[in-house]
Design a protein around this motif. Structure first.
Motif, PDB file in Angstrom:
ATOM      1  N   PHE A  24      78.376  44.549  54.707  1.00 56.08           N
ATOM      2  CA  PHE A  24      77.770  43.259  54.920  1.00 56.08           C
ATOM      3  C   PHE A  24      77.688  42.384  53.375  1.00 56.08           C
ATOM      4  O   PHE A  24      76.489  43.172  53.035  1.00 56.08           O
ATOM      5  CB  PHE A  24      76.691  42.845  55.631  1.00 56.08           C
ATOM      6  N   ARG A  25      78.156  40.942  53.146  1.00 58.73           N
ATOM      7  CA  ARG A  25      77.716  41.018  51.936  1.00 58.73           C
ATOM      8  C   ARG A  25      76.174  39.606  51.684  1.00 58.73           C
ATOM      9  O   ARG A  25      76.929  38.534  53.022  1.00 58.73           O
ATOM     10  CB  ARG A  25      79.442  40.487  50.878  1.00 58.73           C
ATOM     11  N   ALA A  26      75.810  39.234  51.069  1.00 55.07           N
ATOM     12  CA  ALA A  26      74.700  38.154  50.976  1.00 55.07           C
ATOM     13  C   ALA A  26      75.534  37.278  50.170  1.00 55.07           C
ATOM     14  O   ALA A  26      75.799  37.337  48.404  1.00 55.07           O
ATOM     15  CB  ALA A  26      73.223  37.899  50.478  1.00 55.07           C
ATOM     16  N   GLY A  27      75.488  35.832  50.570  1.00 49.16           N
ATOM     17  CA  GLY A  27      76.939  34.818  50.086  1.00 49.16           C
ATOM     18  C   GLY A  27      77.066  33.555  50.515  1.00 49.16           C
ATOM     19  O   GLY A  27      76.486  33.870  51.787  1.00 49.16           O
ATOM     20  N   ASP A  28      76.877  33.262  50.180  1.00 49.65           N
ATOM     21  CA  ASP A  28      77.892  31.044  51.009  1.00 49.65           C
ATOM     22  C   ASP A  28      78.768  31.679  50.792  1.00 49.65           C
ATOM     23  O   ASP A  28      80.029  31.450  50.272  1.00 49.65           O
ATOM     24  CB  ASP A  28      77.354  30.151  50.172  1.00 49.65           C
ATOM     25  N   ALA A  29      78.891  31.140  52.292  1.00 50.21           N
ATOM     26  CA  ALA A  29      80.705  31.275  53.065  1.00 50.21           C
ATOM     27  C   ALA A  29      81.968  29.960  52.508  1.00 50.21           C
ATOM     28  O   ALA A  29      82.528  30.125  52.616  1.00 50.21           O
ATOM     29  CB  ALA A  29      80.388  31.649  54.627  1.00 50.21           C
ATOM     30  N   THR A  30      80.682  29.056  51.719  1.00 49.40           N
ATOM     31  CA  THR A  30      81.003  27.666  51.539  1.00 49.40           C
ATOM     32  C   THR A  30      81.346  27.674  49.961  1.00 49.40           C
ATOM     33  O   THR A  30      82.065  27.041  49.179  1.00 49.40           O
ATOM     34  CB  THR A  30      80.867  26.064  51.098  1.00 49.40           C
ATOM     35  N   ASP A  31      81.325  28.786  49.762  1.00 52.71           N
ATOM     36  CA  ASP A  31      81.466  29.193  47.620  1.00 52.71           C
ATOM     37  C   ASP A  31      82.671  30.213  47.816  1.00 52.71           C
ATOM     38  O   ASP A  31      82.735  30.882  47.915  1.00 52.71           O
ATOM     39  CB  ASP A  31      80.284  29.043  47.304  1.00 52.71           C
ATOM     40  N   VAL A  32      83.746  29.035  47.681  1.00 55.09           N
ATOM     41  CA  VAL A  32      85.396  29.541  47.884  1.00 55.09           C
ATOM     42  C   VAL A  32      85.368  29.981  46.813  1.00 55.09           C
ATOM     43  O   VAL A  32      86.714  31.772  46.658  1.00 55.09           O
ATOM     44  CB  VAL A  32      86.159  28.629  48.444  1.00 55.09           C
ATOM     45  N   GLY A  33      84.914  30.128  45.494  1.00 54.60           N
ATOM     46  CA  GLY A  33      84.844  30.940  44.314  1.00 54.60           C
ATOM     47  C   GLY A  33      84.337  32.324  44.766  1.00 54.60           C
ATOM     48  O   GLY A  33      84.774  32.743  43.534  1.00 54.60           O
ATOM     49  N   THR A  34      83.805  32.524  45.069  1.00 47.91           N
ATOM     50  CA  THR A  34      83.771  34.019  45.231  1.00 47.91           C
ATOM     51  C   THR A  34      84.547  35.160  46.575  1.00 47.91           C
ATOM     52  O   THR A  34      83.714  35.984  46.215  1.00 47.91           O
ATOM     53  CB  THR A  34      81.472  34.294  45.843  1.00 47.91           C
ATOM     54  N   LEU A  35      85.275  34.017  47.108  1.00 45.35           N
ATOM     55  CA  LEU A  35      86.255  35.161  48.023  1.00 45.35           C
ATOM     56  C   LEU A  35      87.300  34.924  47.585  1.00 45.35           C
ATOM     57  O   LEU A  35      87.742  34.098  47.077  1.00 45.35           O
ATOM     58  CB  LEU A  35      86.441  34.121  49.684  1.00 45.35           C
ATOM     59  N   ASP A  36      87.463  36.142  47.374  1.00 43.99           N
ATOM     60  CA  ASP A  36      88.702  36.392  47.225  1.00 43.99           C
ATOM     61  C   ASP A  36      90.456  37.128  48.318  1.00 43.99           C
ATOM     62  O   ASP A  36      89.810  37.520  49.023  1.00 43.99           O
ATOM     63  CB  ASP A  36      89.012  38.327  46.566  1.00 43.99           C
ATOM     64  N   ARG A  37      90.859  36.038  47.919  1.00 47.11           N
ATOM     65  CA  ARG A  37      92.412  36.108  49.376  1.00 47.11           C
ATOM     66  C   ARG A  37      92.375  37.419  49.100  1.00 47.11           C
ATOM     67  O   ARG A  37      93.127  37.477  49.594  1.00 47.11           O
ATOM     68  CB  ARG A  37      92.944  34.955  48.247  1.00 47.11           C
ATOM     69  N   GLY A  38      93.016  38.328  48.322  1.00 46.20           N
ATOM     70  CA  GLY A  38      92.991  38.889  48.570  1.00 46.20           C
ATOM     71  C   GLY A  38      92.949  40.366  49.687  1.00 46.20           C
ATOM     72  O   GLY A  38      93.585  41.442  49.804  1.00 46.20           O
ATOM     73  N   LEU A  39      91.939  40.242  49.652  1.00 41.80           N
ATOM     74  CA  LEU A  39      91.354  41.266  51.077  1.00 41.80           C
ATOM     75  C   LEU A  39      91.915  41.039  52.706  1.00 41.80           C
ATOM     76  O   LEU A  39      92.388  41.991  53.059  1.00 41.80           O
ATOM     77  CB  LEU A  39      90.012  40.606  51.200  1.00 41.80           C
ATOM     78  N   LEU A  40      93.019  39.797  52.700  1.00 38.75           N
ATOM     79  CA  LEU A  40      93.645  39.159  53.178  1.00 38.75           C
ATOM     80  C   LEU A  40      95.172  39.907  53.335  1.00 38.75           C
ATOM     81  O   LEU A  40      95.591  38.730  53.939  1.00 38.75           O
ATOM     82  CB  LEU A  40      93.482  38.296  54.308  1.00 38.75           C
TER      83      LEU A  40
END
Length: 400
Positions: free
Chosen positions: A291-307
């Motif tokens: 679990f990570r603390a962060g804004d779900a709408t801040d897509v710049g922090t989300l790595d598509r490679g996870l999926l």
């Protein structure tokens, strides 16, 4: 449901009071179906998940009014005067029994209610959360620290009078505005979380953690997401707006190999981590959870490679405004084969689904969290079109 407060005109919060519950449920289901017709014409609707029509709320958010030694607990009227609703029938029975006793303890301690019109006083709200175990978390929202020493000195007596209260905190909300609580939380008890068991899974709520107010219906909502997860068998689940981890933990228990939750509230993340640790102790075969603390709408922090796996799922449970165009665009390019979208606003859900043309809505279901009101919760399973086509092709190739 019959309510003396509604009949007397003292409270009109339950706008559907007097409408037969079966009609309420059917009307909500029909509204959700009609709203999603254009964006999800082929979706298969499951039977709506009902609630009991009264005594369903696990949380009371009580405005404190009146005078010192004679407080009201409930709401404010149009002139900002306290309206006492301590006998409200929406709360689960243990809360119904607790609230009048709690008001009596507040009177005995001598806490000064906040006078909105005069802008003076201290105690603004009482926020009371009930666990299925019967334990209670009590949060007192104060204007300042003025009553803090008094509360600390009376804590033992308070818990003796209210033995079900296992967690007591003070929340500071100094501003004169319609905000329920502030940013500062002071825990007075040794315990700082409330255990909320759901079958084999126990969620641990900290004071600032959001949780659905209808425990039985929330359990049904999590089971629905869990059933879909078992059917999909995703290797990876990304749970955005994960809160205290309700969806994430149920997905992990359903067999997802890796589950990552993202939530803006650090307190909620800590709650989710505690719950995950407990689940691993009881079920060491569950997948890896983070679990990570962060804004779900801040897509710049989300790595598509996870999926990047063959089967992956994103769970979203946003506030009423929905996920919005940026996160929708990120999902479109994410490669996730499935999305589970839980929404408390079917209008914003429809707007968001229109921005996800690569996905087709497969199943949907209404969960009635809030009887006596028009509020609703609807969950939808989306499948990426290319994944659906390839799955059907493989299935056809296996036919004799």
């Amino acid at each position: 449901m019959q309510c003396d407060y509604f009949d007397a005109g003292r409270c009109r919060s339950c706008a559907l009071m007097g409408v037969p519950y079966a009609v309420q449920l059917a009307d909500k289901d029909d509204r959700c179906r009609r709203t999603l017709t254009t964006v999800a014409p082929d979706v298969s609707w499951l039977e709506p998940f009902p609630s009991v029509e009264s005594a369903f709320r696990n949380k009371a958010k009580l405005v404190v009014g009146g005078d010192t030694g004679a407080v009201t607990v409930g709401i404010l009227d149009a002139e900002a005067r306290g309206v006492d609703l301590r006998g409200c029938g929406l709360y689960e029975p243990p809360l119904q029994r607790l609230i009048p006793r709690l008001a009596g303890v507040v009177d005995e301690i001598g806490l000064e209610p906040y006078d909105v019109a005069a802008r003076r006083g201290e105690l603004k709200h009482l926020i009371v959360t009930l666990s299925p175990t019967g334990e209670v978390m009590l949060r007192l929202v104060l204007r300042s620290r003025r009553h803090l020493a008094l509360l600390e000195s009376r804590l033992v007596a308070l818990q003796a009078r209210l033995p079900e209260v296992s967690v007591v905190t003070v929340n500071l909300q100094p501003e004169h505005k319609a905000v329920l609580e502030g940013d500062t939380e002071i825990v007075l008890t040794d315990r700082n979380d409330l255990a909320m068991p759901f079958g084999d899974i126990t969620l641990f709520l900290r004071p600032n953690s959001f949780f659905q107010t209808n425990t039985a219906v929330a359990a049904g909502l999590y089971r629905q997401a869990q059933d879909w997860t078992r059917a999909i068998e995703p290797a990876m689940v990304l749970d955005l707006y994960c809160g205290v981890g309700g969806f994430a933990l149920h997905c992990a228990q359903a067999g997802a190999l890796v589950v990552l939750g993202v939530e803006v509230s650090l307190e909620a993340v800590r709650s989710a981590e505690t719950s995950a640790s407990r689940l691993r102790l009881d079920h060491p075969d569950v997948g890896r959870m983070e679990f990570r603390a962060g804004d779900a709408t801040d897509v710049g922090t989300l790595d598509r490679g996870l999926l990047g796996s063959e089967r992956s799922m994103v769970v979203v449970n946003p506030p009423r405004r929905g996920i919005g165009p940026d996160l929708a665009a990120w999902l479109e390019g994410s490669g996730a084969t499935h999305v589970t979208y839980s929404s408390c606003n079917v209008d914003s859900l429809a707007r968001d689904l229109a921005m996800l043309p690569s996905y087709r809505a497969r199943e949907a279901r209404l969960f009635d969290m809030f009887p006596q009101t028009s509020h609703h919760e609807v969950i939808v399973l989306l499948e990426r079109e290319t994944h659906s086509a390839s799955t059907q092709s493989r299935s056809a190739a296996r036919q004799p």
